[in-house]
Write an enzyme that holds these catalytic residues in place. Structure first.
Site, short mmCIF file in Angstrom:
data_model
loop_
_atom_site.label_atom_id
_atom_site.label_comp_id
_atom_site.label_asym_id
_atom_site.label_seq_id
_atom_site.Cartn_x
_atom_site.Cartn_y
_atom_site.Cartn_z
N SER A 1 -11.66 5.73 12.83
CA SER A 1 -11.38 4.30 12.83
C SER A 1 -12.01 3.71 14.08
O SER A 1 -11.74 4.16 15.19
CB SER A 1 -9.88 4.03 12.83
OG SER A 1 -9.29 4.47 11.62
N CYS B 1 -6.83 0.03 -5.47
CA CYS B 1 -5.68 -0.65 -6.07
C CYS B 1 -5.56 -2.10 -5.61
O CYS B 1 -5.05 -2.94 -6.35
CB CYS B 1 -4.40 0.12 -5.77
SG CYS B 1 -4.06 0.33 -4.00
N ASP C 1 2.18 3.12 0.15
CA ASP C 1 2.13 3.38 1.59
C ASP C 1 2.30 2.11 2.40
O ASP C 1 2.52 2.17 3.62
CB ASP C 1 0.83 4.10 1.98
CG ASP C 1 -0.41 3.32 1.59
OD1 ASP C 1 -0.30 2.35 0.82
OD2 ASP C 1 -1.50 3.70 2.04
N CYS D 1 -7.73 -19.22 -11.31
CA CYS D 1 -8.79 -19.18 -10.29
C CYS D 1 -10.08 -18.58 -10.85
O CYS D 1 -10.06 -17.58 -11.59
CB CYS D 1 -8.31 -18.36 -9.09
SG CYS D 1 -9.54 -18.23 -7.76
#
Length: 475
Positions: free
Chosen positions: A175, A312, A334, A378
């Site tokens: 990261s 997802c 999570d 939308c």
């Protein structure tokens, strides 16, 4: 053991001594391949006069000392002790500054006979299956390429057939939020120390060993106004080809749960995030298509090409990214490790039953069922789908609850990329590489309508409707 109890420490027993003691009776009752007997005979003879040896004599007192030769067989633990220590030392040089986990893959004993007669192919299959499983888990759940060291064991503690691989697995990927000052603004360890140098060291180590890796970059208050600086640093200096941008949207409350409609100061603002993505996209579409892969651009292209998004957050429904705590507690997501979303504990109920429970199925459907009417109308819903439920905590212009906090930014971004995405989706349908778009993005200009299908052609958004009945209605 020693001659009398209490006279000193117990003498360790070598594998050679075990083999020498049991070989006569074992050979009468067992049938083994010739190369197995060869290994056993070598281990039995190891460090015995049967292999010869060296006779040493003291130059001063004349005392003689005989040292038998070792067998040198690669299966002999006595001979390979030094090599094992050297191998272990070499492996420690490859360690990344992350926690590691021990994972074991074991084959059922019903396959023992089959494995014994097909060792080369089934050992290779065991290794490839174990590593493929771990790498897929890393890609799907951590969005990172895991580091894996696997070692084959073929017997258990009782020396019976027990085929398994021990895997040492890195506990995460890289990261990196940009240059030192941007990264260290929020990326500190538990002691509050900056982490930039450690992450860069890990990146250099991965490049040295030619390991492909994904960089996860969070977009927050400190780096959101520096999109090109962040992107070019990752591309040109870190030299990564796979980038995942994660917007930081953190609720400001005392519970730590997904509650309330206020966000912390380090959260990115919706319009900030939209501008960030647009700036990076403009750079990417001019020079990096097909060379640098940015997850949200891949998701968008999939939507315009009529394919599933792959993650997802942008799917119509969710519920496939569950989380498990160290004690076996399993949660719906999570992002929702909260009492309200506890499914149960795998020590009490089978994991598959928890994953397929009515409560979990409802959690997944709620993403679609609770989508506000404002979102349903939308024009970019086909790619956004309301994004992640954890960020749906503001109201729509007409006062309905459940609008995504990042809605304004996503809408601006997806509108901006409409033309280029329609062009690249059409290239894919024609069997051509999307990178062909770079021929049309000259002089820094990105035409907003590069490709326009015919009125009766399928709409490039993937809706299945004709263009004149979908995105062509306005024109």
């Amino acid at each position: 053991m020693t001659g009398c109890s209490g006279a000193g420490p117990a003498k360790s027993i070598t594998l050679g001594e075990v083999v020498r003691a049991g070989m006569p009776s074992f050979s009468q009752s067992h049938r083994l391949p010739a190369h197995h007997w060869k290994v056993l005979r070598a281990i039995a003879a190891c460090h015995t006069p049967a292999l010869g040896g060296h006779q040493y004599q003291c130059a001063h007192c004349g005392q003689e000392h005989f040292v038998p030769h070792s067998c040198g067989n690669r299966h002999c633990p006595s001979c390979q002790k030094l090599n094992g220590a050297l191998w272990l030392e070499q492996q420690t040089e490859h360690l990344l500054p992350v926690p590691y986990f021990h994972v074991v893959f074991t084959l059922p004993h019903e396959l023992n006979l089959l494995i014994r007669h097909n060792q080369a192919s089934l050992y290779a299959l065991l290794f490839s299956s174990a590593t493929a499983t771990l790498l897929e888990f890393g890609r799907n759940n951590l969005k990172a390429t895991l580091g894996v060291t696997a070692v084959l064991h073929t017997w258990g503690q009782n020396l019976g057939d027990h085929y398994h691989v021990h895997c040492v697995v890195s506990g995460g990927g890289l990261s990196l939020d940009g240059r030192r000052e941007l990264h260290d603004a929020y990326r500190v360890d538990k002691a509050g120390n900056p982490t930039f140098d450690r992450v860069m060291k890990a990146a250099r180590l991965l490049r040295k060993h030619k390991v492909d890796y994904n960089i996860l970059t969070t977009v927050h208050a400190a780096n959101a106004d520096h999109p090109l600086e962040v992107y070019r640093f990752l591309r040109d200096e870190v030299k990564t080809s796979f980038i995942q941008f994660i917007p930081i949207v953190e609720r400001d409350n005392d519970t730590g749960f997904q509650e309330g409609d206020n966000v912390t100061d380090r959260s990115v603002q919706a319009d900030q995030y939209g501008r960030f993505l647009i700036s990076v996209f403009n750079e990417w579409v001019r020079r990096d298509v097909g060379r640098t892969y940015v997850q949200i651009f891949d998701v968008a292209l999939a939507a315009w090409a009529g394919a599933p998004p792959g993650i997802c957050a942008f799917s119509e429904t969710c519920g496939t990214a569950m989380a498990m705590e160290h004690n076996g507690d399993m949660y719906s997501c999570d992002h929702f490790v909260e009492p309200k979303y506890l499914l149960g504990n795998i020590n009490d109920r089978d994991m598959a039953r928890l994953a397929g429970s009515r409560k979990q199925r409802k959690f997944g459907r709620d993403k679609l069922d609770t989508l506000p009417e404002y979102c349903r109308r939308c024009e970019v819903r086909f790619v956004c789908n309301g994004e992640c439920p954890k960020n749906r905590f503001i109201k729509t212009p007409d006062g309905e609850s459940g609008l995504n906090y990042l809605c304004a930014g996503y809408k601006e971004f997806f509108r901006h990329i409409d033309g280029p995405m329609r062009f690249m989706a059409q290239e894919l349908r024609q069997g051509r590489a999307p990178a062909g778009i770079m021929k049309y993005t000259k002089d820094g200009q990105i035409p907003q309508v590069i490709f326009k299908p015919g009125r009766n052609d399928p709409c490039p958004c993937g809706s299945g409707k004709k263009y004149k009945k979908c995105h062509g209605m306005a024109g």
